[in-house]
Design an enzyme around this catalytic site. Structure first.
Site, PDB file in Angstrom:
ATOM      1  N   ASP A   6      19.265  -5.346   7.491  1.00 36.93           N
ATOM      2  CA  ASP A   6      18.608  -4.801   6.306  1.00 36.93           C
ATOM      3  C   ASP A   6      18.033  -3.450   6.685  1.00 36.93           C
ATOM      4  O   ASP A   6      17.001  -3.367   7.347  1.00 36.93           O
ATOM      5  CB  ASP A   6      17.509  -5.762   5.835  1.00 36.93           C
ATOM      6  CG  ASP A   6      16.601  -5.155   4.773  1.00 36.93           C
ATOM      7  OD1 ASP A   6      17.072  -4.266   4.038  1.00 36.93           O
ATOM      8  OD2 ASP A   6      15.420  -5.575   4.684  1.00 36.93           O
ATOM      9  N   ILE A  12      14.946  -0.902  10.395  1.00 33.35           N
ATOM     10  CA  ILE A  12      16.164  -1.693  10.309  1.00 33.35           C
ATOM     11  C   ILE A  12      15.830  -3.095  10.806  1.00 33.35           C
ATOM     12  O   ILE A  12      15.527  -3.296  11.988  1.00 33.35           O
ATOM     13  CB  ILE A  12      17.292  -1.096  11.177  1.00 33.35           C
ATOM     14  CG1 ILE A  12      17.534   0.366  10.813  1.00 33.35           C
ATOM     15  CG2 ILE A  12      18.571  -1.915  11.034  1.00 33.35           C
ATOM     16  CD1 ILE A  12      18.283   1.142  11.884  1.00 33.35           C
ATOM     17  N   GLY A  97      18.782  -1.506  -6.410  1.00 30.33           N
ATOM     18  CA  GLY A  97      18.724  -1.348  -4.961  1.00 30.33           C
ATOM     19  C   GLY A  97      19.274  -2.579  -4.258  1.00 30.33           C
ATOM     20  O   GLY A  97      18.926  -3.717  -4.600  1.00 30.33           O
ATOM     21  N   VAL A  98      20.110  -2.368  -3.247  1.00 31.26           N
ATOM     22  CA  VAL A  98      20.748  -3.498  -2.588  1.00 31.26           C
ATOM     23  C   VAL A  98      19.730  -4.372  -1.872  1.00 31.26           C
ATOM     24  O   VAL A  98      19.931  -5.589  -1.727  1.00 31.26           O
ATOM     25  CB  VAL A  98      21.848  -3.015  -1.626  1.00 31.26           C
ATOM     26  CG1 VAL A  98      21.259  -2.254  -0.437  1.00 31.26           C
ATOM     27  CG2 VAL A  98      22.710  -4.184  -1.159  1.00 31.26           C
ATOM     28  N   ASP A  99      18.603  -3.795  -1.436  1.00 30.56           N
ATOM     29  CA  ASP A  99      17.565  -4.614  -0.811  1.00 30.56           C
ATOM     30  C   ASP A  99      16.933  -5.554  -1.830  1.00 30.56           C
ATOM     31  O   ASP A  99      16.671  -6.731  -1.541  1.00 30.56           O
ATOM     32  CB  ASP A  99      16.513  -3.740  -0.138  1.00 30.56           C
ATOM     33  CG  ASP A  99      15.920  -2.680  -1.059  1.00 30.56           C
ATOM     34  OD1 ASP A  99      16.496  -2.392  -2.134  1.00 30.56           O
ATOM     35  OD2 ASP A  99      14.868  -2.118  -0.703  1.00 30.56           O
ATOM     36  N   ARG A 100      16.717  -5.050  -3.051  1.00 29.24           N
ATOM     37  CA  ARG A 100      16.199  -5.910  -4.113  1.00 29.24           C
ATOM     38  C   ARG A 100      17.207  -6.994  -4.468  1.00 29.24           C
ATOM     39  O   ARG A 100      16.836  -8.157  -4.673  1.00 29.24           O
ATOM     40  CB  ARG A 100      15.860  -5.076  -5.352  1.00 29.24           C
ATOM     41  CG  ARG A 100      14.726  -4.092  -5.151  1.00 29.24           C
ATOM     42  CD  ARG A 100      14.617  -3.113  -6.312  1.00 29.24           C
ATOM     43  NE  ARG A 100      14.192  -3.767  -7.556  1.00 29.24           N
ATOM     44  CZ  ARG A 100      14.234  -3.167  -8.748  1.00 29.24           C
ATOM     45  NH1 ARG A 100      14.703  -1.919  -8.857  1.00 29.24           N
ATOM     46  NH2 ARG A 100      13.824  -3.810  -9.823  1.00 29.24           N
TER      47      ARG A 100
END
Length: 238
Positions: A6, A12, A97-100
């Site tokens: 992530d 990271i 967002g890909v993290d969300r």
């Protein structure tokens, strides 16, 4: 074995999962990305290497350079309309967002119920997820440190505050820190009130999750490294 990365705004985060449990997790600053080069020697070649990156193309390239031995197993995750039991109602699903996205998948897998999913890091994201796995929408606001830095940068008389939370602050540093925490908690609690059907849960993750959780008056649980959990669940799909 699954290896998950992530790549956030500041650090990271990584984790190694054997299909049953996390064997190891860690984190490095982007400036120390070279430290990742030791991972392939520590772990056998994985079945898949999952990457969620919001730090830009150069950051992703630097991560890949350190992990050349795993190049054939790399999978760059992007948000889509539906995966892993979660439906993305963003107007343009790819812009979430890909993290969300990964945090929502992780939260739904761990807690399949109405939830407010909070990622409290450099920024704070507050996302609403119903029990069926539908992401209804969410908010983004500056994280605690960004709020304090904005006041220090854009006002003439306020330095970067190093105060304490107080119910009735009586010095400027305490007033700033308390105001920032109250703003975060208030936004979370308002989102929970809109969603709440009697048993909604607030799922907190990120570097400031534990601090913010101390001041919430709604049901909540800490779930560290939610995006890694979401990446693991994505990797397990056929």
């Amino acid at each position: 074995m699954i290896i998950c990365f992530d790549s956030g705004n500041s650090r990271i985060k990584w984790g190694v999962h054997d299909g049953n449990a996390w064997l190891a997790q860690g984190a490095v600053a982007h400036a120390d990305v070279a430290e990742l080069a030791s991972l392939p020697a520590r772990w056998d070649r994985p079945e898949r290497v999952m990457l969620a990156n919001v730090a830009g193309a150069e950051a992703a390239q630097r991560i890949r350079q350190q992990l050349q031995a795993w190049a054939p197993q790399f999978c760059d995750v992007q948000p889509v309309a539906e995966r892993a039991g979660v439906t993305n109602l963003y107007r343009n699903p790819a812009q979430l967002g890909v993290d969300r996205w990964c945090a929502l998948i992780g939260a739904h897998g761990l807690f399949p119920r109405d939830s407010i999913v909070v990622m409290a890091g450099t920024a704070t994201t507050i996302d609403s997820l119903d029990a069926a796995g539908t992401f209804l929408g969410g908010m983004i606001l500056p994280g605690l440190d960004l709020m304090r830095r904005a006041l220090a940068r854009d006002t003439a008389g306020l330095a970067y505050a190093d105060g304490q939370y107080a119910a009735q602050p009586r010095c400027t540093d305490d007033a700033i820190v308390t105001g920032c925490i109250e703003a975060q908690a208030g936004a979370i609690e308002r989102a929970w009130t809109r969603l709440n059907a009697g048993d909604a849960l607030c799922v907190l993750s990120g570097g400031n999750a534990e601090l913010i959780g101390k001041y919430l008056v709604i049901p909540h649980v800490l779930a560290h490294n939610l995006p890694l959990e979401g990446l693991r669940q994505l990797a397990a799909e056929p």
